[in-house]
Motif scaffolding. Structure first.
Motif, mmCIF file in Angstrom:
data_model
loop_
_atom_site.group_PDB
_atom_site.id
_atom_site.type_symbol
_atom_site.label_atom_id
_atom_site.label_comp_id
_atom_site.label_asym_id
_atom_site.label_seq_id
_atom_site.Cartn_x
_atom_site.Cartn_y
_atom_site.Cartn_z
ATOM 1 N N GLU A 1 6.949 -0.016 7.951
ATOM 2 C CA GLU A 1 8.577 -0.064 7.202
ATOM 3 C C GLU A 1 7.939 0.801 5.459
ATOM 4 O OE1 GLU A 1 11.853 -2.189 9.332
ATOM 5 O OE2 GLU A 1 11.213 -3.140 7.322
ATOM 6 N N LEU A 2 8.495 1.481 5.619
ATOM 7 C CA LEU A 2 7.414 2.682 4.025
ATOM 8 C C LEU A 2 9.200 2.559 3.535
ATOM 9 C CD1 LEU A 2 5.635 5.384 5.591
ATOM 10 C CD2 LEU A 2 4.894 2.968 4.661
ATOM 11 N N ILE B 1 4.667 0.075 1.639
ATOM 12 C CA ILE B 1 4.719 0.092 2.555
ATOM 13 C C ILE B 1 5.660 -1.750 2.207
ATOM 14 C CG2 ILE B 1 3.563 -1.770 4.318
ATOM 15 C CD1 ILE B 1 1.124 -0.186 4.785
ATOM 16 N N VAL B 2 6.823 -2.152 2.819
ATOM 17 C CA VAL B 2 7.240 -2.872 2.825
ATOM 18 C C VAL B 2 7.435 -4.456 3.394
ATOM 19 C CG1 VAL B 2 9.754 -1.995 1.120
ATOM 20 C CG2 VAL B 2 10.106 -1.598 3.539
ATOM 21 N N SER B 3 7.018 -4.070 5.228
ATOM 22 C CA SER B 3 7.205 -4.724 5.790
ATOM 23 C C SER B 3 5.914 -3.639 7.343
ATOM 24 C CB SER B 3 8.645 -5.116 6.534
ATOM 25 O OG SER B 3 8.964 -4.536 7.250
ATOM 26 N N LEU B 4 5.556 -4.805 7.829
ATOM 27 C CA LEU B 4 4.633 -4.685 9.198
ATOM 28 C C LEU B 4 4.844 -5.816 10.287
ATOM 29 C CD1 LEU B 4 1.123 -4.435 7.370
ATOM 30 C CD2 LEU B 4 2.313 -2.145 8.513
ATOM 31 N N ASP C 1 0.575 -1.298 0.266
ATOM 32 C CA ASP C 1 0.355 -0.037 -0.226
ATOM 33 C C ASP C 1 0.901 1.587 -0.016
ATOM 34 O OD1 ASP C 1 -2.378 -1.499 0.115
ATOM 35 O OD2 ASP C 1 -2.843 -1.092 1.995
ATOM 36 N N VAL C 2 0.200 1.952 -0.469
ATOM 37 C CA VAL C 2 0.674 4.006 -0.519
ATOM 38 C C VAL C 2 0.113 4.341 0.389
ATOM 39 C CG1 VAL C 2 1.465 5.879 -2.015
ATOM 40 C CG2 VAL C 2 1.284 3.141 -3.332
ATOM 41 N N MET C 3 1.329 4.651 1.728
ATOM 42 C CA MET C 3 0.260 5.911 2.558
ATOM 43 C C MET C 3 1.972 7.039 2.610
ATOM 44 S SD MET C 3 -0.738 2.943 3.836
ATOM 45 C CE MET C 3 -1.667 3.060 5.052
ATOM 46 N N ARG C 4 0.569 7.904 3.143
ATOM 47 C CA ARG C 4 1.383 9.748 3.499
ATOM 48 C C ARG C 4 1.714 9.678 4.723
ATOM 49 N NH1 ARG C 4 -2.726 13.461 1.388
ATOM 50 N NH2 ARG C 4 -3.691 12.068 1.912
ATOM 51 N N VAL C 5 2.727 10.253 4.643
ATOM 52 C CA VAL C 5 3.186 10.470 6.542
ATOM 53 C C VAL C 5 2.672 11.554 7.096
ATOM 54 C CG1 VAL C 5 4.888 10.539 7.794
ATOM 55 C CG2 VAL C 5 5.458 9.276 5.253
ATOM 56 N N VAL C 6 1.960 11.728 8.445
ATOM 57 C CA VAL C 6 1.235 12.746 8.497
ATOM 58 C C VAL C 6 1.527 13.386 9.680
ATOM 59 C CG1 VAL C 6 -1.053 12.273 7.698
ATOM 60 C CG2 VAL C 6 -0.225 11.441 10.019
#
Lengths: 366, 618
Positions: free
Chosen positions: A348-349, A328-331, A312-317
């Motif tokens: 981990e982004l 996301i490369v890992s959780l 998933d592509v996430m935005r850092v806030v």
């Protein structure tokens, strides 16, 4: 863990409610196709009853008033119209009373000389705001419209509903130099792009027929010094003379994300609706830029939260990567210690090739 | 108690406005222990809008850790929570599920009165005094059209409406006009539950019955004394108490999914402040000590105090206050608005300009569940927390004294009772306990200790404790089912002893920085410890150790206890024995070079702060 989602999508199917402040009349039927301008609801607000105690006011007896009154029940009167005229011999001592309000004479009481004028009613009309199909009718106060559109939700906004053509400005700062280069727009315009805007741009925007401004961020101090309002987006003191504002990321000086830049490229030249309504709690209402014409291809359903997963592509806030996008490369299962010392679950982004650990509480999905 | 249970394993959740905290308690090796805990974001807002989803997420995390299956099922007609043991270890099979709730969060109000500067202003003062955020004030002399005002009220979705206007025997028709406006608005509750919005009527008493009849179908109407019985008199107490009580009893715990949650628990849901209050009362009576406890949350800050009756050993009832406009996430912007940025900035051990500081705080408000990533971000939150705690204590004391005044009454015999009034004094308190996310989750407990003492300024010799994992609400609800277990857990698992704090009461304006205030002699030490004005000194005194301490006063106006005693047996803790010479005079001591001063104080207690190199790089 659920991650909040703020949409940036060039084609999304959404449902929005349109509502009257008071009970009224629904003007459309289920399944009707509407444009943003279509009136969908209306209500007549009865005017106030203004009572004029003529004898007390004019120093006359009630029967004297009855003799010299110029209007009757049911007559329409306008501001400045004579309603009583008692003539004197040389006209020097005429007694005249003029209407202070416009409306219809509702009563006149001979016994006490009191006159009642019902002020004009106010017509309230609600338009569709977005183009789509009427999907639900909740008479007598609201309807729902389903639409496939482009959608960008912001973090905070100011101002009411406007519609205009999107104009993408590729500048970091919307300032007086940018403003000088802009023409007078023949149709209302929504300016998008840039990290922030200056006071000069904001104050001069209306002179160019700019009805909305969408930027990445705003300095908290500018909220009071430029917008003349408070941090809370629904503050009633925000002037309707000002353009509606949508802030994509938040407070400070935060560059636009690539996703937002791409969205603005798609939106450029298209008709859009914009509102600044924001509510952090209870319903989490976000300001929205709604592009009437979606991009080609498959449209997705509007999702307001997701469970993040690898890819998933996430935005850092929050934190030093605030505003950046990453995949996301890992959780990791194990807790991670942030620089602040707080232990938390992270994602981990991959942000432009750099792998960074960001708390799950500090990311939003797109 | 008749409803006491003997379960050996209990799961308890506390549904806060921001976070849902689940804890599993069980008997292991003959003693009650916390065997697992987990947190998940509270899910009361759209689009989820169901508190049980957050509960389910937290319980699932506990189940995963314990190797048990916690099944959350929603059938068409019934929801059930199965606590199934899949590990064949029967000590870990939860037999009870209990919950507290404050998911309804902060109190937001709309105020209506006849005249903006008279009755509407009084009503606004009553709302603010009850700890509310006033969203909008409407009066008949407002510029807004009635339909605009109605729309606005509906849009704001207030938790409570307060309607005032008219002196007793005065205006009537205009109040009924305001009632008509409210009927037009027909506001729904914030979370769109089926409950009618509570309305407090504090206007002309001559038409209170008419107002009740007109509004009762749309609002949950409560009639209280007129806020302006005559044009000269203002009487806020009755309205303020009513708002506070309605919030505590009806608004705070309510949230979408509340009924579902009610069907899951094995005992009624308890409002979080009530649960904490129960636990504090038990703890005070068990230890024979007076206590002040705070629970600082995302939307509200609750303070509880249990003190002795004047000149008696017996305890008074627990006094609790909910400051529904002071908190660390949703209400963080309001803390800044009330305290002012300069008050927050004075607590920072590094420089930050006003704009950046405000940006960080406001970004937290619009993303309330985000966590501080950097040390600077963390200390900004700690700085805000100090002001939220300080303002909450002011509110607590204000309500306590107002309650006292309320009870005193107005007739001649009551005048003599004012002599009995028990004025709130920090010298009365033996123990202060801090609880709530920003305190309990502070990575370094010295920072939590500093937040508590900097904001509350305890006086005399006070023991400072910290709720380890934010467990007081859980123990409070557990105490209703198993009070012995709750007390056992309070001492063994909940309260972390931070140490003893010594700070005299004195006239701060008289002293100069560096002037000797008092000397502390600790048994076994050859030399006394000199404490000067502005000092913060740590003496290492570990957990489970006690020392005799004697104080020699160097300034005669200093007071360390109500009975003027100067010898004490003090207990240690994770921080130790802290001797304070600041006397709460932060306005004086931080007037110049506050950063350097804060770095000294943080350094004295080994509290976390950015290093000098990090500060230089900022």
């Amino acid at each position: 863990m659920i991650t909040p989602r703020r949409a940036i999508s060039t084609s999304v199917c959404l449902v929005r409610e349109r509502r009257l402040p008071v009970a009224g009349q629904v003007l459309v039927s289920l399944g009707d196709r509407v444009t943003y301008q279509t009136p969908v609801l209306k209500a007549d607000m009865k005017g106030d009853l203004v009572i004029i105690r003529l004898p007390e006011k004019l120093g006359m007896e009630p029967e004297d008033v009855t003799q010299h009154i110029l209007v009757s029940v049911g007559d329409r009167v306008t501001v400045g119209q004579k309603i009583v005229h008692k003539k004197s011999f040389f006209s020097y001592f005429d007694i005249i009373e003029k209407a202070k309000v416009s409306g219809v004479v509702e009563f006149f009481t001979d016994s006490n000389g009191h006159l009642g004028i019902r002020e004009d009613s106010t017509l309230l009309e609600v338009r569709a705001f977005i183009p789509g199909v009427v999907s639900e009718i909740i008479a007598p106060r609201s309807i729902k419209i389903e639409a496939t559109v482009g959608l960008l939700q912001g973090a905070i906004g100011y101002g009411g509903e406007v519609t205009g053509t999107v104009c993408n400005i590729e500048a970091d700062c919307l300032d007086e130099h940018v403003l000088k280069q802009l023409p007078y727009f023949e149709t209302p315009c929504i300016i998008v792009g840039g990290t922030y805007f200056t006071k000069e741009f904001f104050l001069g925007a209306r002179s160019r027929n700019i009805v909305g401004i969408v930027v990445s961020s705003i300095k908290s101090d500018d909220v009071s010094s430029i917008l003349k309002t408070s941090v809370f987006g629904t503050s009633p003191v925000y002037s309707s003379d000002h353009p509606t504002i949508l802030i994509v990321e938040g407070f400070g000086s935060i560059p636009l994300s690539q996703q937002a830049k791409d969205f603005f490229l798609y939106a450029h030249g298209k008709l859009a609706s914009l509102h600044g309504l924001t509510q952090v709690r209870a319903g989490a209402i976000r300001p929205e830029l709604i592009i009437h014409e979606p991009s080609q291809g498959v449209s997705s359903q509007e999702l307001l939260h997701t469970y993040p997963k690898v890819g998933d592509v996430m935005r850092v806030v929050r934190g030093r990567h605030f505003g950046k996008m990453g995949r996301i490369v890992s959780l990791p299962e194990k807790l991670f210690k942030l620089e602040s010392g707080i232990e938390t679950h992270v994602a981990e982004l991959d942000i432009l090739g750099e792998i960074v650990s960001v708390s799950l509480a500090n990311i939003e999905s797109m | 108690m008749s409803n006491q249970i003997q379960a050996r394993c209990v799961v308890v959740t506390d549904c806060g406005s921001t976070t849902t905290k689940a804890i599993c308690f069980a008997i292991q090796s003959g003693a009650w222990r916390v065997i697992s805990r987990a947190e998940a974001p509270t899910t009361v807002e759209k689009p989820v809008a169901d508190v049980t989803i957050g509960v389910s997420n937290a319980l699932r995390a506990i189940g995963k850790e314990l190797g048990i299956q916690i099944v959350y099922e929603e059938h068409s007609s019934q929801i059930s929570l199965h606590l199934e043991d899949v590990s064949s270890n029967d000590t870990l099979s939860p037999q009870e599920y209990l919950s507290t709730s404050s998911a309804g969060g902060g109190l937001q109000m709309v105020v209506l009165g006849l005249v903006s500067k008279i009755t509407a202003k009084s009503a606004e003062r009553a709302a603010l005094g009850a700890g509310a955020i006033v969203q909008n004030v409407y009066s008949l002399d407002s510029s807004a059209e009635p339909y605009e005002a109605a729309d606005r009220i509906r849009e704001l979705r207030p938790d409570i409406v307060i309607l005032s206007g008219g002196t007793d025997g005065g205006a009537e028709k205009q109040i009924l006009d305001l009632c008509e406006l409210l009927l037009l608005a027909e506001p729904k509750s914030r979370f769109e539950t089926d409950h009618k919005v509570p309305l407090v009527y504090a206007g002309n008493q001559n038409i209170k019955n008419e107002v009740y009849e007109v509004l009762k179908n749309v609002f949950d109407v409560k009639i209280v004394d007129n806020i302006r019985p005559t044009i000269e008199d203002e009487n806020l107490l009755s309205a303020r108490s009513a708002v506070h009580d309605i919030f505590l009893d009806h608004v705070m715990s309510q949230a979408p999914g509340y009924q579902k949650l009610q069907s899951l628990v094995t005992s009624p849901i308890v409002p979080t402040p009530v649960a904490v209050s129960n636990m504090i009362e038990q703890a005070a009576k068990n230890a024979g000590k007076t206590i002040l406890a705070v629970d600082i949350g995302g939307a509200t800050t609750d303070i509880f105090s249990i003190r002795r009756k004047k000149n008696q050993a017996a305890f008074r009832d627990v006094h609790r206050s909910v400051s529904a406009n002071l908190g660390m996430s949703y209400s963080i912007g309001n803390v800044v608005a009330l305290a002012g940025l300069s008050k927050i900035k004075r607590w920072l051990p590094f420089h930050m300009d006003d704009d950046n500081l405000r940006d960080v705080i406001w970004n937290k408000m619009i993303r309330p569940t985000s966590l501080p990533e950097s040390m600077e971000d963390l200390l900004i939150e700690h700085a805000v927390a100090r002001e939220a705690l300080r303002l909450s204590l002011d509110h607590h004391i204000d309500l306590d004294e107002a309650d006292g005044a309320d009870r005193v009454g107005k007739d001649l015999s009551d005048i003599f009772k004012t002599e009995e009034k028990n004025v709130f004094s920090m010298l009365d308190l033996d123990i202060v306990i801090g609880s709530g996310g920003v305190l309990s989750h502070a990575p370094n407990r010295a920072n939590a200790f500093m937040m508590i003492v900097d904001s509350f300024c305890p006086q005399g010799v006070t023991f400072i404790g910290l709720d380890s994992i934010f467990m007081l609400p859980h123990l409070g609800v557990l105490s209703g089912r198993n009070s012995a277990a709750a007390l056992e857990l309070l001492y063994s698992e909940c309260i972390i002893p931070l140490g003893t704090y010594v700070s005299p009461q004195g006239k701060v304006s008289k002293y100069r920085k560096g002037e000797l205030l008092y000397v502390v002699y600790i048994e076994g030490e050859s030399r006394g410890i000199e404490v000067t004005f502005g000092d913060l000194i740590l003496y290492t005194l570990p957990r489970k150790s006690s020392q005799k301490m004697r104080i020699e006063i160097k300034k005669k106006d200093l007071v360390f206890s109500k009975d003027n005693s100067l010898e004490f047996l003090v207990d240690g803790g994770d921080i130790g024995l802290v001797l304070d010479g600041r006397l709460g005079a932060f306005d004086i001591l931080l007037r110049e070079n506050s950063i350097s001063q804060q770095r000294d104080w943080h350094g004295s207690l080994s509290a976390s702060m950015p290093s000098n190199a990090e500060v230089a790089a900022l």
